[in-house]
Design a protein around this motif. Sequence first.
Motif, PDB file in Angstrom:
ATOM      1  N   SER A 185       0.806  -1.221   0.000  1.00  0.00           N
ATOM      2  CA  SER A 185       0.000   0.000   0.000  1.00  0.00           C
ATOM      3  C   SER A 185       0.838   1.269   0.000  1.00  0.00           C
ATOM      4  CB  SER A 185      -0.954  -0.006   1.195  1.00  0.00           C
ATOM      5  OG  SER A 185      -0.210  -0.020   2.400  1.00  0.00           O
ATOM      6  N   THR A 186       2.129   1.163  -0.209  1.00  0.00           N
ATOM      7  CA  THR A 186       2.985   2.346  -0.307  1.00  0.00           C
ATOM      8  C   THR A 186       2.687   3.054  -1.631  1.00  0.00           C
ATOM      9  OG1 THR A 186       4.698   1.198   0.934  1.00  0.00           O
ATOM     10  CG2 THR A 186       5.377   3.128  -0.318  1.00  0.00           C
ATOM     11  N   PRO A 187       2.398   4.359  -1.607  1.00  0.00           N
ATOM     12  CA  PRO A 187       1.997   5.057  -2.844  1.00  0.00           C
ATOM     13  C   PRO A 187       3.052   5.011  -3.949  1.00  0.00           C
ATOM     14  CG  PRO A 187       1.487   6.404  -0.929  1.00  0.00           C
ATOM     15  CD  PRO A 187       2.279   5.227  -0.438  1.00  0.00           C
ATOM     16  N   SER A 188       4.317   5.069  -3.604  1.00  0.00           N
ATOM     17  CA  SER A 188       5.342   5.057  -4.656  1.00  0.00           C
ATOM     18  C   SER A 188       5.390   3.710  -5.370  1.00  0.00           C
ATOM     19  CB  SER A 188       6.709   5.403  -4.074  1.00  0.00           C
ATOM     20  OG  SER A 188       7.080   4.445  -3.096  1.00  0.00           O
ATOM     21  N   LEU A 189       5.136   2.621  -4.670  1.00  0.00           N
ATOM     22  CA  LEU A 189       5.154   1.309  -5.318  1.00  0.00           C
ATOM     23  C   LEU A 189       3.908   1.066  -6.165  1.00  0.00           C
ATOM     24  CD1 LEU A 189       6.684  -0.914  -2.523  1.00  0.00           C
ATOM     25  CD2 LEU A 189       7.799   0.056  -4.519  1.00  0.00           C
ATOM     26  N   THR A 190       2.778   1.613  -5.774  1.00  0.00           N
ATOM     27  CA  THR A 190       1.581   1.448  -6.601  1.00  0.00           C
ATOM     28  C   THR A 190       1.708   2.255  -7.894  1.00  0.00           C
ATOM     29  OG1 THR A 190       0.474   3.214  -5.369  1.00  0.00           O
ATOM     30  CG2 THR A 190       0.041   0.956  -4.675  1.00  0.00           C
ATOM     31  N   ALA A 191       2.423   3.361  -7.849  1.00  0.00           N
ATOM     32  CA  ALA A 191       2.632   4.134  -9.079  1.00  0.00           C
ATOM     33  C   ALA A 191       3.463   3.351 -10.086  1.00  0.00           C
ATOM     34  CB  ALA A 191       3.312   5.464  -8.749  1.00  0.00           C
ATOM     35  N   ILE A 192       4.430   2.582  -9.619  1.00  0.00           N
ATOM     36  CA  ILE A 192       5.252   1.775 -10.524  1.00  0.00           C
ATOM     37  C   ILE A 192       4.386   0.757 -11.249  1.00  0.00           C
ATOM     38  CG2 ILE A 192       7.072   0.030 -10.591  1.00  0.00           C
ATOM     39  CD1 ILE A 192       8.458   1.617  -8.359  1.00  0.00           C
ATOM     40  N   ALA A 193       3.494   0.104 -10.535  1.00  0.00           N
ATOM     41  CA  ALA A 193       2.610  -0.877 -11.172  1.00  0.00           C
ATOM     42  C   ALA A 193       1.719  -0.230 -12.219  1.00  0.00           C
ATOM     43  CB  ALA A 193       1.768  -1.580 -10.113  1.00  0.00           C
ATOM     44  N   LEU A 194       1.234   0.967 -11.960  1.00  0.00           N
ATOM     45  CA  LEU A 194       0.388   1.648 -12.931  1.00  0.00           C
ATOM     46  C   LEU A 194       1.180   2.079 -14.162  1.00  0.00           C
ATOM     47  CD1 LEU A 194      -1.872   3.732 -10.547  1.00  0.00           C
ATOM     48  CD2 LEU A 194      -2.491   1.710 -11.866  1.00  0.00           C
ATOM     49  N   PHE A 195       2.440   2.490 -13.971  1.00  0.00           N
ATOM     50  CA  PHE A 195       3.263   2.840 -15.122  1.00  0.00           C
ATOM     51  C   PHE A 195       3.591   1.617 -15.973  1.00  0.00           C
ATOM     52  CE2 PHE A 195       4.595   6.815 -12.827  1.00  0.00           C
ATOM     53  CZ  PHE A 195       4.055   7.671 -13.769  1.00  0.00           C
ATOM     54  N   VAL A 196       3.827   0.476 -15.327  1.00  0.00           N
ATOM     55  CA  VAL A 196       4.056  -0.753 -16.087  1.00  0.00           C
ATOM     56  C   VAL A 196       2.788  -1.132 -16.849  1.00  0.00           C
ATOM     57  CG1 VAL A 196       4.550  -3.216 -15.860  1.00  0.00           C
ATOM     58  CG2 VAL A 196       5.902  -1.564 -14.597  1.00  0.00           C
ATOM     59  N   LEU A 197       1.621  -0.946 -16.231  1.00  0.00           N
ATOM     60  CA  LEU A 197       0.359  -1.186 -16.926  1.00  0.00           C
ATOM     61  C   LEU A 197       0.218  -0.273 -18.140  1.00  0.00           C
ATOM     62  CD1 LEU A 197      -2.449  -2.530 -17.051  1.00  0.00           C
ATOM     63  CD2 LEU A 197      -3.266  -0.692 -15.580  1.00  0.00           C
ATOM     64  N   MET A 198       0.602   0.997 -17.988  1.00  0.00           N
ATOM     65  CA  MET A 198       0.549   1.921 -19.117  1.00  0.00           C
ATOM     66  C   MET A 198       1.468   1.447 -20.250  1.00  0.00           C
ATOM     67  SD  MET A 198       1.654   5.899 -19.430  1.00  0.00           S
ATOM     68  CE  MET A 198       3.371   5.456 -19.343  1.00  0.00           C
ATOM     69  N   GLY A 199       2.643   0.973 -19.891  1.00  0.00           N
ATOM     70  CA  GLY A 199       3.558   0.453 -20.896  1.00  0.00           C
ATOM     71  C   GLY A 199       2.987  -0.752 -21.622  1.00  0.00           C
ATOM     72  N   GLU A 200       2.326  -1.631 -20.895  1.00  0.00           N
ATOM     73  CA  GLU A 200       1.698  -2.796 -21.525  1.00  0.00           C
ATOM     74  C   GLU A 200       0.584  -2.383 -22.467  1.00  0.00           C
ATOM     75  OE1 GLU A 200       1.928  -6.223 -21.680  1.00  0.00           O
ATOM     76  OE2 GLU A 200       3.918  -5.849 -20.917  1.00  0.00           O
ATOM     77  N   ILE A 201      -0.201  -1.390 -22.068  1.00  0.00           N
ATOM     78  CA  ILE A 201      -1.283  -0.912 -22.935  1.00  0.00           C
ATOM     79  C   ILE A 201      -0.707  -0.310 -24.210  1.00  0.00           C
ATOM     80  CG2 ILE A 201      -3.094   0.833 -23.143  1.00  0.00           C
ATOM     81  CD1 ILE A 201      -3.734   0.288 -20.190  1.00  0.00           C
ATOM     82  N   LEU A 202       0.366   0.484 -24.079  1.00  0.00           N
ATOM     83  CA  LEU A 202       1.010   1.046 -25.273  1.00  0.00           C
ATOM     84  C   LEU A 202       1.566  -0.051 -26.174  1.00  0.00           C
ATOM     85  CD1 LEU A 202       2.920   4.115 -23.803  1.00  0.00           C
ATOM     86  CD2 LEU A 202       0.966   4.154 -25.343  1.00  0.00           C
ATOM     87  N   PHE A 203       2.135  -1.079 -25.556  1.00  0.00           N
ATOM     88  CA  PHE A 203       2.707  -2.171 -26.344  1.00  0.00           C
ATOM     89  C   PHE A 203       1.621  -2.990 -27.029  1.00  0.00           C
ATOM     90  CE2 PHE A 203       4.186  -6.592 -26.594  1.00  0.00           C
ATOM     91  CZ  PHE A 203       5.218  -6.418 -27.490  1.00  0.00           C
ATOM     92  N   ARG A 204       0.577  -3.358 -26.300  1.00  0.00           N
ATOM     93  CA  ARG A 204      -0.485  -4.208 -26.863  1.00  0.00           C
ATOM     94  C   ARG A 204      -1.313  -3.484 -27.919  1.00  0.00           C
ATOM     95  NH1 ARG A 204       0.723  -9.360 -25.313  1.00  0.00           N
ATOM     96  NH2 ARG A 204       1.337  -9.322 -23.145  1.00  0.00           N
ATOM     97  N   SER A 205      -1.449  -2.163 -27.790  1.00  0.00           N
ATOM     98  CA  SER A 205      -2.240  -1.421 -28.766  1.00  0.00           C
ATOM     99  C   SER A 205      -1.473  -1.143 -30.053  1.00  0.00           C
ATOM    100  CB  SER A 205      -2.721  -0.101 -28.164  1.00  0.00           C
ATOM    101  OG  SER A 205      -1.619   0.749 -27.931  1.00  0.00           O
ATOM    102  N   GLY A 206      -0.170  -1.360 -30.045  1.00  0.00           N
ATOM    103  CA  GLY A 206       0.630  -1.119 -31.239  1.00  0.00           C
ATOM    104  C   GLY A 206       1.178   0.292 -31.327  1.00  0.00           C
ATOM    105  N   THR A 207       0.896   1.111 -30.336  1.00  0.00           N
ATOM    106  CA  THR A 207       1.377   2.488 -30.340  1.00  0.00           C
ATOM    107  C   THR A 207       2.894   2.543 -30.291  1.00  0.00           C
ATOM    108  OG1 THR A 207      -0.624   3.105 -29.162  1.00  0.00           O
ATOM    109  CG2 THR A 207       1.162   4.710 -29.177  1.00  0.00           C
ATOM    110  N   SER A 208       3.481   1.660 -29.507  1.00  0.00           N
ATOM    111  CA  SER A 208       4.944   1.671 -29.403  1.00  0.00           C
ATOM    112  C   SER A 208       5.596   1.257 -30.718  1.00  0.00           C
ATOM    113  CB  SER A 208       5.402   0.756 -28.274  1.00  0.00           C
ATOM    114  OG  SER A 208       5.025  -0.575 -28.550  1.00  0.00           O
ATOM    115  N   GLU A 209       4.971   0.362 -31.463  1.00  0.00           N
ATOM    116  CA  GLU A 209       5.528  -0.048 -32.756  1.00  0.00           C
ATOM    117  C   GLU A 209       5.482   1.103 -33.762  1.00  0.00           C
ATOM    118  OE1 GLU A 209       7.120  -2.850 -33.503  1.00  0.00           O
ATOM    119  OE2 GLU A 209       6.865  -3.407 -31.386  1.00  0.00           O
TER     120      GLU A 209
END
Length: 128
Positions: free
Chosen positions: A57-81
């Motif tokens: 429940s540490t706020p800094s660690l939950t932000a990391i998980a959300l940023f990794v989720l954002m990266g996955e969304i960018l990757f899966r949507s093809g935006t990163s390609e």
Amino acid sequence: MNSLFLMSGALALLLVLFGAGVPVFLAFLAINTAGVAVFLGPQAFGMVANSLFTTASTPSLTAIALFVLMGEILFRSGTSEVLFEAVDRFVGRLAGRQFVLAGVLAAVFGALSGSNMAVSAMMAKSVF
């Protein structure tokens, strides 16, 4: 002698779990759980649960998980390609092009997200 025996046993068990194909986090979780049971006893599992909740429940660690989720969304949507291809055309045919391409992409993704952890998670899949 007793602690040396326990440490070598834990290391041997860890290597056996790795050899059996158990994921790394599950192997370490098993070793840690066994260590808590042996050294502190069963009453210490309440302390482990509180520690896990506090860490999760540490706020800094939950932000990391959300940023990794954002990266996955960018990757899966093809935006990163699409961005990868655009920067690849922009860089052109240079010596060491992969290095320059990774640096420019890291700068672009870093400006978009503001997090080094998100850039690391995104770059690992995109450049490879």
